[in-house]
Every structure is written in structure tokens, then in C-alpha cells.
Write a protein that holds these residues in place. Sequence first.
Motif, PDB file in Angstrom:
ATOM      1  N   PRO A 168       4.946   0.955  -2.473  1.00 21.29           N
ATOM      2  CA  PRO A 168       6.178   1.627  -2.039  1.00 21.29           C
ATOM      3  C   PRO A 168       7.242   0.635  -1.556  1.00 21.29           C
ATOM      4  CG  PRO A 168       4.322   2.203  -0.600  1.00 21.29           C
ATOM      5  CD  PRO A 168       3.785   1.331  -1.688  1.00 21.29           C
ATOM      6  N   ALA A 169       8.406   0.711  -2.174  1.00 24.23           N
ATOM      7  CA  ALA A 169       9.492  -0.231  -1.868  1.00 24.23           C
ATOM      8  C   ALA A 169       9.887  -0.187  -0.396  1.00 24.23           C
ATOM      9  CB  ALA A 169      10.703   0.065  -2.753  1.00 24.23           C
ATOM     10  N   GLN A 170       9.991   1.001   0.166  1.00 25.09           N
ATOM     11  CA  GLN A 170      10.414   1.116   1.572  1.00 25.09           C
ATOM     12  C   GLN A 170       9.420   0.407   2.486  1.00 25.09           C
ATOM     13  OE1 GLN A 170      13.279   2.262   2.776  1.00 25.09           O
ATOM     14  NE2 GLN A 170      12.637   1.686   4.823  1.00 25.09           N
ATOM     15  N   ALA A 171       8.135   0.589   2.225  1.00 31.37           N
ATOM     16  CA  ALA A 171       7.104  -0.063   3.047  1.00 31.37           C
ATOM     17  C   ALA A 171       7.165  -1.577   2.887  1.00 31.37           C
ATOM     18  CB  ALA A 171       5.723   0.462   2.674  1.00 31.37           C
ATOM     19  N   LEU A 172       7.376  -2.047   1.649  1.00 32.86           N
ATOM     20  CA  LEU A 172       7.470  -3.494   1.415  1.00 32.86           C
ATOM     21  C   LEU A 172       8.681  -4.091   2.112  1.00 32.86           C
ATOM     22  CD1 LEU A 172       6.591  -4.056  -2.353  1.00 32.86           C
ATOM     23  CD2 LEU A 172       5.445  -5.060  -0.387  1.00 32.86           C
ATOM     24  N   LEU A 173       9.830  -3.479   1.907  1.00 36.60           N
ATOM     25  CA  LEU A 173      11.069  -4.059   2.426  1.00 36.60           C
ATOM     26  C   LEU A 173      11.172  -3.984   3.941  1.00 36.60           C
ATOM     27  CD1 LEU A 173      13.567  -2.891  -0.324  1.00 36.60           C
ATOM     28  CD2 LEU A 173      12.557  -5.164   0.011  1.00 36.60           C
ATOM     29  N   SER A 174      10.512  -3.004   4.534  1.00 31.74           N
ATOM     30  CA  SER A 174      10.538  -2.897   5.995  1.00 31.74           C
ATOM     31  C   SER A 174       9.293  -3.521   6.620  1.00 31.74           C
ATOM     32  CB  SER A 174      10.662  -1.437   6.415  1.00 31.74           C
ATOM     33  OG  SER A 174       9.512  -0.705   6.011  1.00 31.74           O
ATOM     34  N   ALA A 175       8.427  -4.109   5.767  1.00 36.50           N
ATOM     35  CA  ALA A 175       7.167  -4.715   6.225  1.00 36.50           C
ATOM     36  C   ALA A 175       6.384  -3.733   7.091  1.00 36.50           C
ATOM     37  CB  ALA A 175       7.411  -6.024   6.948  1.00 36.50           C
ATOM     38  N   ASP A 176       6.265  -2.491   6.592  1.00 42.35           N
ATOM     39  CA  ASP A 176       5.503  -1.448   7.283  1.00 42.35           C
ATOM     40  C   ASP A 176       4.020  -1.721   7.070  1.00 42.35           C
ATOM     41  OD1 ASP A 176       4.282   0.795   8.284  1.00 42.35           O
ATOM     42  OD2 ASP A 176       5.374   2.217   7.017  1.00 42.35           O
ATOM     43  N   LEU A 177       3.446  -2.508   7.956  1.00 44.77           N
ATOM     44  CA  LEU A 177       2.068  -2.957   7.801  1.00 44.77           C
ATOM     45  C   LEU A 177       1.050  -1.830   7.934  1.00 44.77           C
ATOM     46  CD1 LEU A 177       2.264  -6.338   9.731  1.00 44.77           C
ATOM     47  CD2 LEU A 177       2.659  -5.873   7.304  1.00 44.77           C
ATOM     48  N   ASP A 178       1.490  -0.648   8.401  1.00 43.85           N
ATOM     49  CA  ASP A 178       0.584   0.487   8.537  1.00 43.85           C
ATOM     50  C   ASP A 178       0.594   1.401   7.318  1.00 43.85           C
ATOM     51  OD1 ASP A 178      -0.265  -0.319  11.082  1.00 43.85           O
ATOM     52  OD2 ASP A 178       1.474   0.641  12.013  1.00 43.85           O
ATOM     53  N   ALA A 179       1.490   1.163   6.364  1.00 45.05           N
ATOM     54  CA  ALA A 179       1.532   1.988   5.152  1.00 45.05           C
ATOM     55  C   ALA A 179       0.230   1.792   4.383  1.00 45.05           C
ATOM     56  CB  ALA A 179       2.734   1.608   4.294  1.00 45.05           C
ATOM     57  N   LEU A 180      -0.439   2.887   4.057  1.00 44.24           N
ATOM     58  CA  LEU A 180      -1.765   2.795   3.431  1.00 44.24           C
ATOM     59  C   LEU A 180      -1.814   1.942   2.163  1.00 44.24           C
ATOM     60  CD1 LEU A 180      -3.313   6.326   4.049  1.00 44.24           C
ATOM     61  CD2 LEU A 180      -3.868   4.150   5.138  1.00 44.24           C
ATOM     62  N   PRO A 181      -0.834   2.043   1.256  1.00 40.29           N
ATOM     63  CA  PRO A 181      -0.894   1.167   0.080  1.00 40.29           C
ATOM     64  C   PRO A 181      -0.851  -0.318   0.436  1.00 40.29           C
ATOM     65  CG  PRO A 181       0.605   2.980  -0.310  1.00 40.29           C
ATOM     66  CD  PRO A 181       0.252   3.024   1.145  1.00 40.29           C
ATOM     67  N   LEU A 182      -0.077  -0.681   1.460  1.00 35.69           N
ATOM     68  CA  LEU A 182      -0.022  -2.086   1.873  1.00 35.69           C
ATOM     69  C   LEU A 182      -1.311  -2.505   2.564  1.00 35.69           C
ATOM     70  CD1 LEU A 182       3.631  -2.650   3.136  1.00 35.69           C
ATOM     71  CD2 LEU A 182       2.653  -3.064   0.891  1.00 35.69           C
TER      72      LEU A 182
END
Length: 192
Positions: A44-58
Motif C-alpha cells: 500500500p502506497a500510503q503505508a509506504l510513504l508514511s512509513a506506517d510500520l504497523d500496516a499489516l502488509p509492511l
Amino acid sequence: MPHILILNGSPSAESRTGRLLDHFAEQLSLDGWSVNQIALRTLPAQALLSADLDALPLVSARLAVEAADAIVVATPVYKGAYTGLLKAFIDTLPHRALVDKSVLPIASGGTLAHYGVIDHVLKPLLAALGATYTLPGIFVLDSDLKTPQGVHGFNAEIVERLENARLALRRLHRLDADAVPETNTHLLQYES
């Protein structure tokens, strides 16, 4: 069975880099590797760009990096650098994410002027992440990937470079030459 993770930094769904990596994954699987591939464009682009380390795909992608014995980091070269997609993913990894791992950098570019990206950009990045052993990289010209050629769809020089890298990984990880599993290739995709 050793695990290898292939990170595809191409933003394109129909990438020539992806075709090359699919072929390499097949060859590695025949050697006894358990192969996972992550097309970074599916994160997910939003998770990558915001470095959302809790996003399940990341989280899943970082766990795949952690579990790997070896990693292939592949990217097309744009304007003398690896893709922003690869950069965004790398930024989500812990500082020493590649400690105790062997890493193979692969880059493709439009001209030989991009050849230096492996030694002057990718290898220092991998070293900063603690890569224990970085194999000599593979650079492939886009023109060599545009039209399928030869037995495996690539010219003999590309096939030879992939074979040399495959053999180096095999020696590094002491793979038994007789171990030929049924299939060990998994494509990890994430839908946003």
C-alpha cells in the motif's frame, strides 16, 4: 531448506525486471531454495510513504526480510538511481535488517551509463543495512530485456550472469546439488 526473498522494485505491473526475476526464481527453486517474491508495487502506497510500520502488509514484508537467508534486491534505474518505491520500502526496514544475509543486487537501465548504480548506490545502501555478504551485482540493459531471445527468453550473456549468481548463492549456502524440490516459489502480493 534455505529461504531467499526476491524484492522487485519496479513500479510497473508488466516489468521486464519482473520477467527476469521470475526466471531467476524458477532456477533458484530447482536448487532447493524456498523462494518468496515481493513486488513492492503491491504494497500500500500510503503505508509506504508514511512509513506506517504497523500496516499489516509492511509487517509481513519486513518479516519476510527477517526470515530470509539471502535476498535479491532488483530495481530498474531511473535518472541514475534505484526506484522511489525501493527507497520507500528500504526506509521501513530496521537499521541492521540485512545482518547475516547474503544479498544480490540486480539493476536494469537504459544505457551503460547506469551501470555504476550497483557499485556506487546499491552496494553502499545494502552495506548500511548490514548485509553480511553482497555478491557482485548484475546489470542488464533494457534493450536486452525488450524482446525475448534464446532458450530462456534472454540472451546468453544474461543467462550466464544469472547462472554465476545462482552458483555463488548455492556455494555460500552449501545447497545439496541433489535436492530438487517439487516447487518452492511463492509470490507475495498485497492489494491496497
